[in-house]
Scaffold this motif. Sequence first.
Motif, PDB file in Angstrom:
ATOM      1  N   SER A   7       0.835  -1.206   0.000  1.00 33.07           N
ATOM      2  CA  SER A   7       0.000   0.000   0.000  1.00 33.07           C
ATOM      3  C   SER A   7       0.871   1.258   0.000  1.00 33.07           C
ATOM      4  O   SER A   7       0.513   2.254  -0.629  1.00 33.07           O
ATOM      5  CB  SER A   7      -0.974  -0.003   1.173  1.00 33.07           C
ATOM      6  N   ASP A   8       2.021   1.215   0.669  1.00 38.40           N
ATOM      7  CA  ASP A   8       2.944   2.360   0.622  1.00 38.40           C
ATOM      8  C   ASP A   8       3.468   2.579  -0.797  1.00 38.40           C
ATOM      9  O   ASP A   8       3.593   3.715  -1.248  1.00 38.40           O
ATOM     10  CB  ASP A   8       4.115   2.150   1.584  1.00 38.40           C
ATOM     11  N   ILE A   9       3.776   1.484  -1.500  1.00 35.70           N
ATOM     12  CA  ILE A   9       4.237   1.577  -2.889  1.00 35.70           C
ATOM     13  C   ILE A   9       3.140   2.163  -3.772  1.00 35.70           C
ATOM     14  O   ILE A   9       3.392   3.022  -4.621  1.00 35.70           O
ATOM     15  CB  ILE A   9       4.692   0.198  -3.403  1.00 35.70           C
ATOM     16  N   SER A  12       2.880   5.880  -3.182  1.00 36.05           N
ATOM     17  CA  SER A  12       3.974   6.584  -3.862  1.00 36.05           C
ATOM     18  C   SER A  12       3.725   6.659  -5.367  1.00 36.05           C
ATOM     19  O   SER A  12       3.952   7.705  -5.998  1.00 36.05           O
ATOM     20  CB  SER A  12       5.308   5.879  -3.596  1.00 36.05           C
ATOM     21  N   ALA A  13       3.246   5.564  -5.939  1.00 36.09           N
ATOM     22  CA  ALA A  13       2.924   5.559  -7.370  1.00 36.09           C
ATOM     23  C   ALA A  13       1.790   6.536  -7.667  1.00 36.09           C
ATOM     24  O   ALA A  13       1.822   7.263  -8.667  1.00 36.09           O
ATOM     25  CB  ALA A  13       2.544   4.151  -7.823  1.00 36.09           C
ATOM     26  N   PHE A  18      -0.075  11.604  -9.922  1.00 34.93           N
ATOM     27  CA  PHE A  18      -0.702  12.900  -9.676  1.00 34.93           C
ATOM     28  C   PHE A  18       0.203  14.018 -10.193  1.00 34.93           C
ATOM     29  O   PHE A  18      -0.260  14.956 -10.849  1.00 34.93           O
ATOM     30  CB  PHE A  18      -0.970  13.078  -8.178  1.00 34.93           C
ATOM     31  N   PHE A  19       1.499  13.911  -9.901  1.00 34.01           N
ATOM     32  CA  PHE A  19       2.455  14.921 -10.352  1.00 34.01           C
ATOM     33  C   PHE A  19       2.501  14.982 -11.879  1.00 34.01           C
ATOM     34  O   PHE A  19       2.455  16.067 -12.464  1.00 34.01           O
ATOM     35  CB  PHE A  19       3.841  14.621  -9.783  1.00 34.01           C
ATOM     36  N   ILE A  20       2.581  13.823 -12.524  1.00 28.57           N
ATOM     37  CA  ILE A  20       2.646  13.781 -13.988  1.00 28.57           C
ATOM     38  C   ILE A  20       1.377  14.387 -14.600  1.00 28.57           C
ATOM     39  O   ILE A  20       1.441  15.186 -15.535  1.00 28.57           O
ATOM     40  CB  ILE A  20       2.867  12.346 -14.488  1.00 28.57           C
ATOM     41  N   ASN A  56      -4.029   7.196 -10.902  1.00 26.18           N
ATOM     42  CA  ASN A  56      -3.787   7.788  -9.598  1.00 26.18           C
ATOM     43  C   ASN A  56      -4.910   7.416  -8.633  1.00 26.18           C
ATOM     44  O   ASN A  56      -4.662   6.941  -7.518  1.00 26.18           O
ATOM     45  CB  ASN A  56      -3.686   9.305  -9.764  1.00 26.18           C
ATOM     46  N   ALA A  57      -6.137   7.610  -9.065  1.00 26.60           N
ATOM     47  CA  ALA A  57      -7.286   7.295  -8.208  1.00 26.60           C
ATOM     48  C   ALA A  57      -7.334   5.809  -7.865  1.00 26.60           C
ATOM     49  O   ALA A  57      -7.615   5.438  -6.714  1.00 26.60           O
ATOM     50  CB  ALA A  57      -8.580   7.721  -8.904  1.00 26.60           C
TER      51      ALA A  57
END
Length: 106
Positions: A7-9, A12-13, A18-20, A56-57
């Motif tokens: 879930s942490d990975i 981060s993904a 989101f940034f992209i 992202n979602a």
Amino acid sequence: IDSMDISDILISAGNALFFIGSVIDCIVRYLDNDAPKAEDKIKKMEFSSSPFWLANALCFLVADIMRLAHLGKQKRKREKSCMLEQVGQPSEEFDTHIDPTESEHK
């Protein structure tokens, strides 16, 4: 790998996606203001960030489901260990109740 690590990975993904998506949207908005003649190309570019937003979602959704499942397992383990501790110790309810047949056998 633990479910919390996964879930942490995923989180981060999701942040990277989101940034992209945000960068693509900023570029499209900048180009939209500068080039009114290229409206068709820009409109097509607007949809290029949609897969990033969707992924992202989904990353965040799956990460939340995994964390909730992990917390549920931890809660059940705590409840089970608590019940096992209580079984080993007599409660007051059973101490005050005297069975009449038990006193006759003594």
